[in-house]
Design an enzyme around this catalytic site. Structure first.
Site: not given
Ligand code: GAL
Length: 492
Positions: A157, A217
């Site tokens: 991430d 997301d």
């Molecule tokens: C976001 C990511 C998500 C998930 C989340 C977890 O940045 O895009 O898919 O992994 O963090 O905190």
């Protein structure tokens, strides 16, 4: 004699060279030789967020096997954020002992024992997005832990990245460190970058990763705009990924980068929301079809232990999965996009019609007609449009040929069978699902397995067109094939 011998040597050398060249080519196509088709699996985030545990992962793995998802090809069980509890005195990440009482290797062993693969998560930052320890500056030791736990897939991430972004080179360097650390472990680990399209990963990630997210997301909405997803899909570069991005928003972003995807290096459009209840059946079919056509990894993000039967029939549709897993690995591209006059929904979004098409293995063609408007519409695509990418201006030779049209949703499993399967009343077998563990999609295509083609609905005459009624928020999704299909050869 000597001459003959020399000729033979030259031939042998040439053969070796050809072999080497194709191995080189393979290396170029996938930096680590992995993920030659888009990875398929399950990820907990969109449904469970931080509510993770060994029980959830192992329970899901059991269901993936029992309901046939594993055989259909969903191999990876991916644990997302919130699994750790600080670092030990050596600097290694410690799994949360309450959530994972027997440690991570035990979870990994249980998943592997079921014939599945194990995925984990961290952030290329000081902390993960949910505020747990990140891996920036700890790349080597964290990659080592992943290898010790026999992890097969790693999602990386972008939160709390210490300001290390802003140009492609800065982001590349940060993600490259982990790429190298993973390679240094000697273990095969699919590397899935998650930097939300920041600094244009499609331009540099193919040489260091197997996939990269292109957006913020996704959430379970077809087209509702949300202030947390700042780019509307029409900007080329979205500086802030955000979250609560609708399916339509991500689809419009993907259209810009579709051609960047290739075998072993995929645009990741985010997880599949199919089955989570926020969209209609037509909307989920569009979502699933387009993620398959654009070659996104297919990560189911719903509770498999309570899966909705209609979602089951979408996730397991072999004709659509054969598009995703097609050995050619090329994405569809958007050929045209037309706004629908006067069709503006309650969110202020104007309905659109679009045509997408792309080449498949054996020179079949996949075609998607998408209607984001509020009414069903009769949509038409000419062969010149469908084969636009093969030669604009009506020059493609394919336009002069005849094409059989197969509806990729035409043989969808009926709801009542799916209900019986998910209720445990009938056991899945190879007559009910396509078993890719026994016969890969490539092999099935090679053998001409009819389940992978869909249902033949019509034939397009030379210079003709395809017309089909497409539901509101729906998709017409087809495979075009010559009446005498090109014989595909064993790939590589
Ligand atoms: C976001 C990511 C998500 C998930 C989340 C977890 O940045 O895009 O898919 O992994 O963090 O905190």
């Amino acid at each position: 004699m000597v001459i003959a011998h020399n000729i033979l040597s030259v031939a042998a050398l040439a053969a070796t060279f050809i072999k080497c060249a194709s191995a080189e080519q393979e290396k170029y196509l996938s930096y680590n030789g992995l993920a030659m088709t888009p990875p398929m699996g399950w990820n907990n985030w969109a449904t469970f967020f931080c509510n993770v545990s060994a029980d959830l992962l192992v329970g899901t793995a059991e269901k993936l096997v029992e309901l046939g998802f594993k055989d259909v090809g969903y191999n990876y069980v991916v644990l997302d954020d919130c699994w750790s509890n600080g670092r030990d005195s050596n600097g290694a990440l410690i799994p949360d002992a309450e959530k994972f009482p027997k440690g991570m290797k035990d979870v990994s062993d249980q998943i592997h024992a079921k014939g599945l693969l194990f995925g984990m998560y961290s952030s290329a930052g000081r902390w993960t997005c949910a505020g747990y320890e990140g891996s920036l500056g700890h790349e080597e030791i964290d990659a080592q832990s992943l290898a010790e736990w026999e992890v097969d897939y790693f999602k990386y991430d972008n939160c709390f990245n210490d300001g290390q972004y802003g140009t492609p080179l800065i982001s590349y360097n940060r993600y490259q460190k982990m790429s190298e650390a993973l390679l240094n472990t000697g273990r095969d680990i699919v590397y899935s970058m998650c930097n939300w399209g920041e600094d244009s990963p499609w331009d540099w990630a193919p040489t260091i990763a197997n996939s990269w997210r292109i957006s913020g997301d996704m959430y379970d909405s077809f087209d509702r705009p949300d202030e947390h997803c700042p780019c509307d899909g029409d900007e080329y570069i979205c500086k802030l990924g955000g979250y609560h991005c609708s399916m339509n928003n991500i689809l419009n972003k993907a259209a810009k980068y579709a051609s960047k995807t290739r075998r072993g290096a995929w645009n990741d459009l985010d997880m599949l929301e199919v089955g989570n209840g926020g969209s209609t059946d037509d909307e989920y079919k569009t979502h699933f079809s387009m993620w398959a056509a654009l070659k996104s990894p297919l990560m189911m993000a719903t509770d498999i232990r309570k899966i909705d039967p209609d979602a089951y029939t979408i996730y397991t549709n072999p004709a659509v999965l054969a598009i995703s897993q097609d050995p050619r690995g090329s994405s569809v591209g958007r050929v045209w996009r037309r706004k629908i006059d006067g069709d503006v929904n309650d969110y202020g979004v104007q309905g659109e019609l679009s045509l997408w098409s792309g080449q498949l293995w054996g020179d079949d063609q996949v075609v998607a007609l998408v209607n984001t408007g509020s009414q069903a519409v009769e949509m038409t695509a000419t062969l010149a449009e469908i084969f636009y990418h093969m030669g604009p201006g009506g020059k493609a030779k394919e336009i002069k040929e005849e094409w059989d049209v197969y509806d990729l949703w035409g043989n969808r499993m009926d709801s009542s069978t799916a209900q019986d399967i998910v209720a445990g009343k009938i056991k899945v077998d190879n007559n009910l699902i396509y078993n890719a563990s026994e016969q890969s999609y490539a092999q099935g295509l090679l053998n001409g397995d009819p389940r992978l083609l869909g249902k033949k609905v019509t034939t397009i005459k030379p210079s003709g067109s395809l017309s089909v009624k497409v539901n509101s928020h729906g998709v017409g999704f087809f495979r075009l094939r010559r009446p005498e299909p090109v014989k595909v050869k064993e790939f590589l």
